[in-house]
Enzyme design. Structure first.
Site, PDB file in Angstrom:
ATOM      1  N   CYS A  33      39.208  63.576 176.375  1.00  0.00           N
ATOM      2  CA  CYS A  33      40.143  64.040 177.408  1.00  0.00           C
ATOM      3  C   CYS A  33      41.425  64.589 176.788  1.00  0.00           C
ATOM      4  CB  CYS A  33      40.460  62.887 178.364  1.00  0.00           C
ATOM      5  SG  CYS A  33      41.651  63.368 179.628  1.00  0.00           S
ATOM      6  N   CYS A  92      44.611  63.724 178.663  1.00  0.00           N
ATOM      7  CA  CYS A  92      45.103  62.341 178.489  1.00  0.00           C
ATOM      8  C   CYS A  92      45.718  62.161 177.102  1.00  0.00           C
ATOM      9  CB  CYS A  92      43.961  61.337 178.626  1.00  0.00           C
ATOM     10  SG  CYS A  92      42.764  61.710 179.882  1.00  0.00           S
ATOM     11  N   ASP A  93      45.076  62.684 176.078  1.00  0.00           N
ATOM     12  CA  ASP A  93      45.438  62.322 174.704  1.00  0.00           C
ATOM     13  C   ASP A  93      46.046  63.452 173.872  1.00  0.00           C
ATOM     14  OD1 ASP A  93      44.353  59.802 175.235  1.00  0.00           O
ATOM     15  OD2 ASP A  93      42.339  60.468 174.710  1.00  0.00           O
TER      16      ASP A  93
END
Ligand code: NAP
Length: 265
Positions: A91, A94-95
């Site tokens: 992701c 997200c990261d």
């Protein structure tokens, strides 16, 4: 939906962030009386009505719409598992921010991989897309955008054989499928974007699934069990867009109303 920007949802002439779209859809559903309960469904019993769903507590329902979506697929390497959360991710939204001005790899050639590469190019120093064929599967408009970004380069006809690093990603070993050569590239993160698996494990034996695990439906959202319907990616291996998922959710809701009326519930 963890995709960064949704560009093809009707009513939004400008791209909208996936999480923002979800929040708007949720507010709209709440206005109509929908109630949201946070929790994982771990077990279901669809053999008789009322149907039973275990999500911490036991819930009962006269009709159910299965809309559990699909989860990211992994390469299946030991090193990928070991370094997950230490530079290996599925992701970028997200990261990605952990890798500001770093070198990152994206594995895959579909819409998700190219979208993630474009997103990461705004954060990382360099983005390398590793794809097992010599052409992308992604939509043309995404391809065109990616090809224009200098920071993004492609390793065609190549597969990741190993992710290198002890307690964080330090590089990848990549095999060129045309020459058979193994090359090592240093990088700080590997984003795996090679498709999805439907989240249907708890429905096995309760409703019919196809070979890949997607819920089998007919006319249009009915499953093999009367009173149980399916909507969105969990039953769709072809379109899998936010707009098609929302559309099938609407179809399932209408089918449920008709079903409940027919049973006098
Ligand atoms: P996908 O379309 O199934 O693409 C998966 C990619 O990963 C393919 O390029 C595939 O290669 C490659 N791949 C699969 N298994 C692999 C493996 N073991 N090793 C190396 N490569 C592997 O999946 P997706 O990109 O996640 O997209 C899924 C669906 O969501 C699509 O319908 C897409 O249109 C949709 N989507 C839409 C949006 C949007 O509307 N903005 C954004 C993201 C996704 P091959 O090409 O060789 O098969």
């Amino acid at each position: 939906m963890l995709t960064t920007e949704v560009e093809n949802y009707p009513g939004f002439p400008q791209p909208i962030d996936g999480p923002d779209l979800i929040s708007l859809i949720r507010k709209q559903a709440e206005r109509f009386g929908a109630e949201f309960i946070a929790g994982d469904a771990t077990e279901v019993d669809f053999t008789r009505r009322p149907f039973k769903i275990r999500a911490g507590e036991l819930y009962e329902a006269d009709a159910v719409i299965v809309a559990t979506g699909a989860s990211s697929r992994w390469l299946g390497l030991e090193s990928e598992k070991r370094l997950r959360g230490r530079g290996v991710s599925s992701c970028a939204t997200c990261d990605g921010y952990f890798f500001k001005d770093k070198d990152v790899m994206v594995v895959g050639g579909g819409d998700t991989a190219v979208e993630e590469a474009i997103f990461l190019s705004k954060i990382a120093r360099n983005v390398t897309v590793v794809h097992r064929r010599d052409m992308l599967r992604a939509a043309r408009h995404l391809q065109e955008r990616a090809f224009k970004i200098e920071k993004i380069r492609f390793l065609w006809s190549s597969v990741v054989e190993e992710i290198l690093g002890v307690d964080r990603v330090e590089g990848v070993k990549v095999k060129d499928l045309k020459t058979g050569w193994l090359n090592t590239y240093s990088c700080d993160a590997v984003f795996v974007a090679i498709g999805h698996t439907p989240n249907t494990e708890i429905f096995r034996g309760q409703i019919e699934l196809d070979d890949a695990g997607y819920v089998k439906t007919q006319a249009v959202t009915r499953t093999s069990r009367e009173g149980v319907f399916a909507a969105g990616d969990v039953a769709d291996r072809t379109y899998r867009q936010a707009v098609t998922a929302a559309g099938s959710g609407c179809q399932a809701a209408i089918d449920v109303i008709k079903y409940l009326e027919s049973t006098g519930a």
